[in-house]
Design an enzyme around this catalytic site. Sequence first.
Site, PDB file in Angstrom:
ATOM      1  N   ILE A 172       0.760  -0.896  -0.180  1.00 22.65           N
ATOM      2  CA  ILE A 172      -0.289   0.198  -0.165  1.00 22.65           C
ATOM      3  C   ILE A 172       0.713   1.443  -0.226  1.00 22.65           C
ATOM      4  CG2 ILE A 172      -1.506   1.331   1.318  1.00 22.65           C
ATOM      5  CD1 ILE A 172      -2.750  -1.518   2.184  1.00 22.65           C
ATOM      6  N   TYR A 194      -2.752  -6.964  16.824  1.00 20.80           N
ATOM      7  CA  TYR A 194      -2.824  -5.849  15.320  1.00 20.80           C
ATOM      8  C   TYR A 194      -4.157  -5.462  15.332  1.00 20.80           C
ATOM      9  CZ  TYR A 194      -3.853  -4.896   9.851  1.00 20.80           C
ATOM     10  OH  TYR A 194      -3.544  -4.255   8.946  1.00 20.80           O
ATOM     11  N   ASP A 208      12.825   3.396  11.079  1.00 18.40           N
ATOM     12  CA  ASP A 208      12.754   2.320  11.591  1.00 18.40           C
ATOM     13  C   ASP A 208      11.472   3.242  12.542  1.00 18.40           C
ATOM     14  OD1 ASP A 208      11.269   0.558  13.560  1.00 18.40           O
ATOM     15  OD2 ASP A 208      13.177  -0.434  13.917  1.00 18.40           O
TER      16      ASP A 208
HETATM   17  P1  NAP Z   1       3.054  -4.870   3.191  1.00 14.21           P
HETATM   18  O1  NAP Z   1       3.563  -4.992   2.025  1.00 14.21           O
HETATM   19  O2  NAP Z   1       4.415  -5.753   4.076  1.00 14.21           O
HETATM   20  O3  NAP Z   1       4.151  -2.824   3.475  1.00 14.21           O
HETATM   21  C1  NAP Z   1       4.030  -2.739   4.798  1.00 14.21           C
HETATM   22  C2  NAP Z   1       5.718  -1.795   4.987  1.00 14.21           C
HETATM   23  O4  NAP Z   1       6.377  -1.286   6.520  1.00 14.21           O
HETATM   24  C3  NAP Z   1       7.219  -2.945   4.542  1.00 14.21           C
HETATM   25  O5  NAP Z   1       7.909  -2.147   3.440  1.00 14.21           O
HETATM   26  C4  NAP Z   1       7.448  -2.956   5.482  1.00 14.21           C
HETATM   27  O6  NAP Z   1       9.044  -3.120   5.900  1.00 14.21           O
HETATM   28  C5  NAP Z   1       7.678  -1.688   6.878  1.00 14.21           C
HETATM   29  N1  NAP Z   1       7.967  -1.572   7.552  1.00 14.21           N
HETATM   30  C6  NAP Z   1       7.485  -2.526   8.526  1.00 14.21           C
HETATM   31  N2  NAP Z   1       7.475  -2.441   9.807  1.00 14.21           N
HETATM   32  C7  NAP Z   1       8.508  -1.319  10.219  1.00 14.21           C
HETATM   33  C8  NAP Z   1       9.447  -0.585  10.797  1.00 14.21           C
HETATM   34  N3  NAP Z   1       9.259  -0.898  12.331  1.00 14.21           N
HETATM   35  N4  NAP Z   1       9.767   0.741  10.201  1.00 14.21           N
HETATM   36  C9  NAP Z   1       9.547   1.175   8.798  1.00 14.21           C
HETATM   37  N5  NAP Z   1       9.131   0.426   8.319  1.00 14.21           N
HETATM   38  C10 NAP Z   1       8.789  -0.905   8.599  1.00 14.21           C
HETATM   39  O7  NAP Z   1       2.328  -4.279   4.365  1.00 14.21           O
HETATM   40  P2  NAP Z   1       0.565  -3.780   3.555  1.00 14.21           P
HETATM   41  O8  NAP Z   1      -0.571  -5.066   3.208  1.00 14.21           O
HETATM   42  O9  NAP Z   1       1.015  -2.510   2.407  1.00 14.21           O
HETATM   43  O10 NAP Z   1       0.766  -2.581   4.655  1.00 14.21           O
HETATM   44  C11 NAP Z   1       0.559  -1.567   4.725  1.00 14.21           C
HETATM   45  C12 NAP Z   1      -0.313  -1.096   5.829  1.00 14.21           C
HETATM   46  O11 NAP Z   1      -1.825  -1.191   5.779  1.00 14.21           O
HETATM   47  C13 NAP Z   1       0.100  -1.711   7.438  1.00 14.21           C
HETATM   48  O12 NAP Z   1      -0.282  -0.733   8.089  1.00 14.21           O
HETATM   49  C14 NAP Z   1      -0.974  -3.168   7.473  1.00 14.21           C
HETATM   50  O13 NAP Z   1      -0.957  -2.621   8.749  1.00 14.21           O
HETATM   51  C15 NAP Z   1      -2.462  -2.132   6.970  1.00 14.21           C
HETATM   52  N6  NAP Z   1      -3.441  -2.867   5.888  1.00 14.21           N
HETATM   53  C16 NAP Z   1      -3.207  -3.966   5.196  1.00 14.21           C
HETATM   54  C17 NAP Z   1      -4.261  -4.713   4.993  1.00 14.21           C
HETATM   55  C18 NAP Z   1      -3.847  -5.196   3.986  1.00 14.21           C
HETATM   56  O14 NAP Z   1      -5.396  -5.923   3.980  1.00 14.21           O
HETATM   57  N7  NAP Z   1      -2.828  -5.215   2.872  1.00 14.21           N
HETATM   58  C19 NAP Z   1      -5.629  -4.413   5.477  1.00 14.21           C
HETATM   59  C20 NAP Z   1      -5.069  -3.278   6.466  1.00 14.21           C
HETATM   60  C21 NAP Z   1      -4.784  -2.836   6.255  1.00 14.21           C
HETATM   61  P3  NAP Z   1       9.287  -4.987   5.872  1.00 14.21           P
HETATM   62  O15 NAP Z   1       8.997  -6.059   4.482  1.00 14.21           O
HETATM   63  O16 NAP Z   1      10.638  -4.952   6.317  1.00 14.21           O
HETATM   64  O17 NAP Z   1       8.495  -6.090   6.992  1.00 14.21           O
END
Ligand code: NAP
Length: 258
Positions: free
Chosen positions: A23, A165, A70
């Site tokens: 995202i 979560y 981070d």
């Molecule tokens: P994603 O593809 O795993 O992307 C998350 C990114 O955040 C990754 O690059 C990750 O790095 C980075 N990250 C994690 N911990 C961090 C930290 N401490 N400091 C800086 N960067 C950090 O996940 P996504 O699905 O795009 O999620 C993005 C947001 O949307 C999140 O907040 C998630 O909870 C929310 N969300 C997602 C969904 C869904 O269905 N995908 C639904 C509801 C909400 P690493 O790869 O190294 O961990």
Amino acid sequence: MAASIRPRLISRLAVVTGGGSGIGRAVCQRLASEGASLVVADRSVESANQTLENLSRDHKGQEHMVAEVDVAFRSSVENLLNSIQRRYFQPPSVCVNAAGITQDEFLLKMEEEDFDKVVQVNLKGTFLITQAFSRAMVAAGAPKGSIVTVGSIVGKVGNVGQANYSASKAGVQGLTRTAAKELSRFGIRCNCVLPGFITTPMTDKVPEKVISRITSLVPLGRMGDPAEVADVCAFLASDDSLYITGSCIEVTGGLFMG
Ligand code: NAP
């Protein structure tokens, strides 16, 4: 991704945490396509650099950068802000908090450490980023600040295996509404997007049978695309949402509506 007819973010500087994946990456692409200069911030510089390579440079004056952060640690967040101010001589006026993690387990088996880890990144990280960047916006007297947090529909309705979560994401909603109330007098708006189930590396970890069960419950009949969440973030970042603050917008294909 829906093509934008009228770029809405020309001359705006935006920071996106978690910009190296899913995202966050889609948000970077969308905001850049609307004319913003992007700070792609992630704990992995390598993945942030991959995002940077794909950013459009269609508008004069766009200058993007990558930064390691981070979000769970104040010193790291301060370093991020300092590096941005050194480069652009101003803080971003748009800040999107997309960094997040999962560490799923049933409540009865969940380790305390895994509860803490998820809250530390998703909730405390959003607090640290929001506080640092809103302080900088206030100090710079920059009008039209827009802070977007990424919660989750799970923070509203709960989800099996996600006590940590869902608690962290419910907290993000409370934090966003409070920030909206406190920061409105400085011209800063704060809103939250609540994605449902979106196809990203985060959901790639979910077993196929769980995904099919969830998809069957989604009125629109499919998982969401990260670009569809980015569309809403771009709207909230832009002047098209000037009278919206403290809102939580669901991007779920209708899942768990009403
Ligand atoms: P994603 O593809 O795993 O992307 C998350 C990114 O955040 C990754 O690059 C990750 O790095 C980075 N990250 C994690 N911990 C961090 C930290 N401490 N400091 C800086 N960067 C950090 O996940 P996504 O699905 O795009 O999620 C993005 C947001 O949307 C999140 O907040 C998630 O909870 C929310 N969300 C997602 C969904 C869904 O269905 N995908 C639904 C509801 C909400 P690493 O790869 O190294 O961990």
